[in-house]
Design an enzyme around this catalytic site. Sequence first.
Site, PDB file in Angstrom:
ATOM      1  N   LEU A 137       0.829  -1.206   0.000  1.00 51.68           N
ATOM      2  CA  LEU A 137       0.000   0.000   0.000  1.00 51.68           C
ATOM      3  C   LEU A 137       0.864   1.257   0.000  1.00 51.68           C
ATOM      4  O   LEU A 137       0.558   2.226  -0.712  1.00 51.68           O
ATOM      5  CB  LEU A 137      -0.941   0.006   1.205  1.00 51.68           C
ATOM      6  CG  LEU A 137      -1.913   1.188   1.251  1.00 51.68           C
ATOM      7  CD1 LEU A 137      -2.866   1.165   0.066  1.00 51.68           C
ATOM      8  CD2 LEU A 137      -2.691   1.209   2.558  1.00 51.68           C
ATOM      9  N   GLY A 170      16.830  18.149  12.049  1.00 52.09           N
ATOM     10  CA  GLY A 170      17.910  17.154  12.021  1.00 52.09           C
ATOM     11  C   GLY A 170      18.135  16.501  10.680  1.00 52.09           C
ATOM     12  O   GLY A 170      19.192  16.642  10.074  1.00 52.09           O
ATOM     13  N   ARG A 178       3.524   6.290   5.517  1.00 51.47           N
ATOM     14  CA  ARG A 178       4.740   6.232   6.337  1.00 51.47           C
ATOM     15  C   ARG A 178       4.699   5.007   7.244  1.00 51.47           C
ATOM     16  O   ARG A 178       3.778   4.832   8.046  1.00 51.47           O
ATOM     17  CB  ARG A 178       4.849   7.503   7.166  1.00 51.47           C
ATOM     18  CG  ARG A 178       5.951   7.522   8.186  1.00 51.47           C
ATOM     19  CD  ARG A 178       7.299   7.804   7.574  1.00 51.47           C
ATOM     20  NE  ARG A 178       8.279   8.079   8.612  1.00 51.47           N
ATOM     21  CZ  ARG A 178       9.517   7.641   8.590  1.00 51.47           C
ATOM     22  NH1 ARG A 178       9.936   6.897   7.594  1.00 51.47           N
ATOM     23  NH2 ARG A 178      10.373   7.948   9.550  1.00 51.47           N
ATOM     24  N   CYS A 196       6.752  16.595  18.715  1.00 48.97           N
ATOM     25  CA  CYS A 196       5.825  16.909  17.631  1.00 48.97           C
ATOM     26  C   CYS A 196       4.477  16.229  17.857  1.00 48.97           C
ATOM     27  O   CYS A 196       4.389  15.205  18.520  1.00 48.97           O
ATOM     28  CB  CYS A 196       6.401  16.493  16.277  1.00 48.97           C
ATOM     29  SG  CYS A 196       6.875  14.771  16.120  1.00 48.97           S
ATOM     30  N   HIS A 213       4.980  17.458   6.942  1.00 52.56           N
ATOM     31  CA  HIS A 213       4.240  16.241   6.618  1.00 52.56           C
ATOM     32  C   HIS A 213       3.316  16.440   5.419  1.00 52.56           C
ATOM     33  O   HIS A 213       2.520  15.562   5.091  1.00 52.56           O
ATOM     34  CB  HIS A 213       3.430  15.770   7.835  1.00 52.56           C
ATOM     35  CG  HIS A 213       4.301  15.326   8.970  1.00 52.56           C
ATOM     36  ND1 HIS A 213       4.762  16.188   9.931  1.00 52.56           N
ATOM     37  CD2 HIS A 213       4.823  14.114   9.276  1.00 52.56           C
ATOM     38  CE1 HIS A 213       5.513  15.520  10.793  1.00 52.56           C
ATOM     39  NE2 HIS A 213       5.566  14.273  10.419  1.00 52.56           N
TER      40      HIS A 213
END
Length: 767
Positions: free
Chosen positions: A17, A443, A526, A654, A705
């Site tokens: 997927l 980072g 993700r 986050c 994102h």
Amino acid sequence: MQTHILGYPRIGSKRELKKACEQYWAGKIVLEELLTVGRNICNQNWNIQKEAGIDLIPCNDFSYYDQVLDMSLIVGAIPTRYHEVALKKNNSELDLYFAMARGYQKDGLDITAMEMTKWFDTNYHYIVPEFYKNQQFKLTSDKIFNEFAGAKQAGINAKPVIIGLVSYLLLGKEKEEGFDKLDLVPNILPVYIEILSKLQTQGAEWIQFDEPFLALDITDNAKEAYLKVYSELRKQFPKLKFIITTYFEGLKNNASLAASLPTDILHIDLVRNPEQLDEVLESIPDNVGLSLGVVDGRNIWKNDYEKSLSFIKKTIEKLGIERVFIAPSSSLLHSPCDLEFETNLDPEIKNWLAFAKQKVKEVVDLKELASNTENSTVLTDFEENIKSIASRKTSSLIHNEIVKQRAEAITERDSQRKNTFPVRREEQQKVLQLPLFPTTTIGSFPQTSEVRNWRAKFKKGELTAGEYDALLKKETQRTIRWQEEIGIDVLVHGEFERNDMVEYFGEQLEGFTFTKNGWVQSYGSRCVKPPIIFGDVFRPDPMTVYWSQYAQSQTNQWVKGMLTGPVTILQWSFVRDDQPRSETCKQIALAIRDEVNDLEKAGIRIIQIDEPAIREGLPLRKSDWQNYLKWAVEAFRISASGVEDATQIHTHMCYSEFNDIIKNIADMDADVITIECSRSQMELLNAFADFKYPNEIGPGVYDIHSPRVPSKEEMIKLLKKAQDVIPAHQLWVNPDCGLKTRHWDETEKALIAMVAAAKEASLEYSV
């Protein structure tokens, strides 16, 4: 006695997927090809469960991005800013859906994504529904009906899974003042009735309502809403069989409420809260069955059959065998797909594990064993299970006395910096000499297909260590030069040598092991591959000093050392369950402390210890918070407190709500904290302002994102919002999160705009 599964992983056993979605977003495949991948995964999942012998197989547990977003689309909770996307000629329902999740920046439109946050205390992220006063809802998507029809076509009269109405509303956010989201119950209830009516017409017999908020602290209004909603649904559908599921915690003070709801089956999580069984057994009505979540849906350890059978037999004695259901504790969404794909694991450790496919078999085995089966295969499995559980308890792989003794010797002094922040700030400014509104990134920089290809070739032996090292150095040097050119103040080396922010460290720590295909979904496409912590943890050698030193040698500007914090390493791993999590976390903290001290000795004066998961790890019941926060904050401080005053410690968090734990975040005593703020339009910053947060803070000014690139003006507007609530001398300027998953073209445009925004804000402030 029957078996059922609350939900199954939807990424595909080989992340089919993920690959299909990303190809579709890139325009490399058409919609029908993506839909075919989705249908194939559904069929594979149904067949796995059918062949194993599961009685009630779920449907609508599949999602192309997120199950909460699915529900928003189904009930028509589509923010007005996306209506133009829906009207575009060639856009499908799925394009609208992805725009809500990821934002939309084409066809003359520039639309931000919906907010995203953590799903309870997991590392899964959901898309937060947006609610407005007097909002109207309507049935907008046929997804749930199409999946049920697909299951029937596959020979399965499946159990549709629906996020319960009350939990769905509680998952959302009021986007204007003057109302409570639970006020919307009368508006949305007719849509739920319409959904059930259509499913009943299609031939559905069972409906699973996920109501995880029943295991949380809820208001009287929420309790009234539960009674009202389920009374009406039962009245409308007397013949449908309802399963109400709770998970991630115990019912506790909501036990009588849950038991009073007009349902056929109530599901409870006996992995997270086994103590609730007795109370639930006492309160459950005679006409309601009990689903026992005895197989861990969120961890990878093999089920202890003897322990689970004790719960099952106790329930059978009280309720009778026909009122007992056996299930995993939660959806298997949080488990990897199939242990059979793991060919490189230590055989001893592999014998202790079970992934989603194996957990399905465990559920069926437990039913057979509780039914006093004479099936020789199942009885043999039982004997093997007993041996496996015993071998793990006594294995020499697990225990290290030196590590245990060091953790026991920790004192309060080990978790204290030498001086308070005002003293440290003065020392740091002397050394670092940073400007007003200093710019930095979190980072990581984009991990291109080229970088990933180098890593794959190195692992296969197609590149030597020297060749791989040279390629990474070239990429690191290029990234350093580029940051210098655009004017970023505090640089990073880009982390091109790292695969994952937890896995990279786990590979260099003792007590960890790794899978090849143990992927779980984090958000959208993700996926992460959590390490497995099976034993005592320690650091045999430095982990990041080599690359940090190299990067610092390439520039006269400061380069941050980048580390993952102990709580996040704990949260984003599959953690051993044979000792308290606090003990494992302390061991990891000591390993990170050693690394921080070595970075300082190597000349690194700014060190970031990321803790994005510290809020995620917060227990779901407030009564349990303080114990967790005590050891979690202590673990961070142990990792950070061995350095001199002039060394600046950063942390990053986050997708968290900070209001309730802002004092504890301040207690972490990081010199600088960077947080996600752009999707919430700086709303999250209010908690820091109200508390008068004393240290420095970097509220993210753009959302990484989403593929959309914000303008300089958009970031300046956010910085001005930040200045309204936080003194300018405390502010840093940075993205929301690391840039690993983004493309270079997006990254370059966005960071150039970010630096320009910071300079303009600084000039305006100076004037």
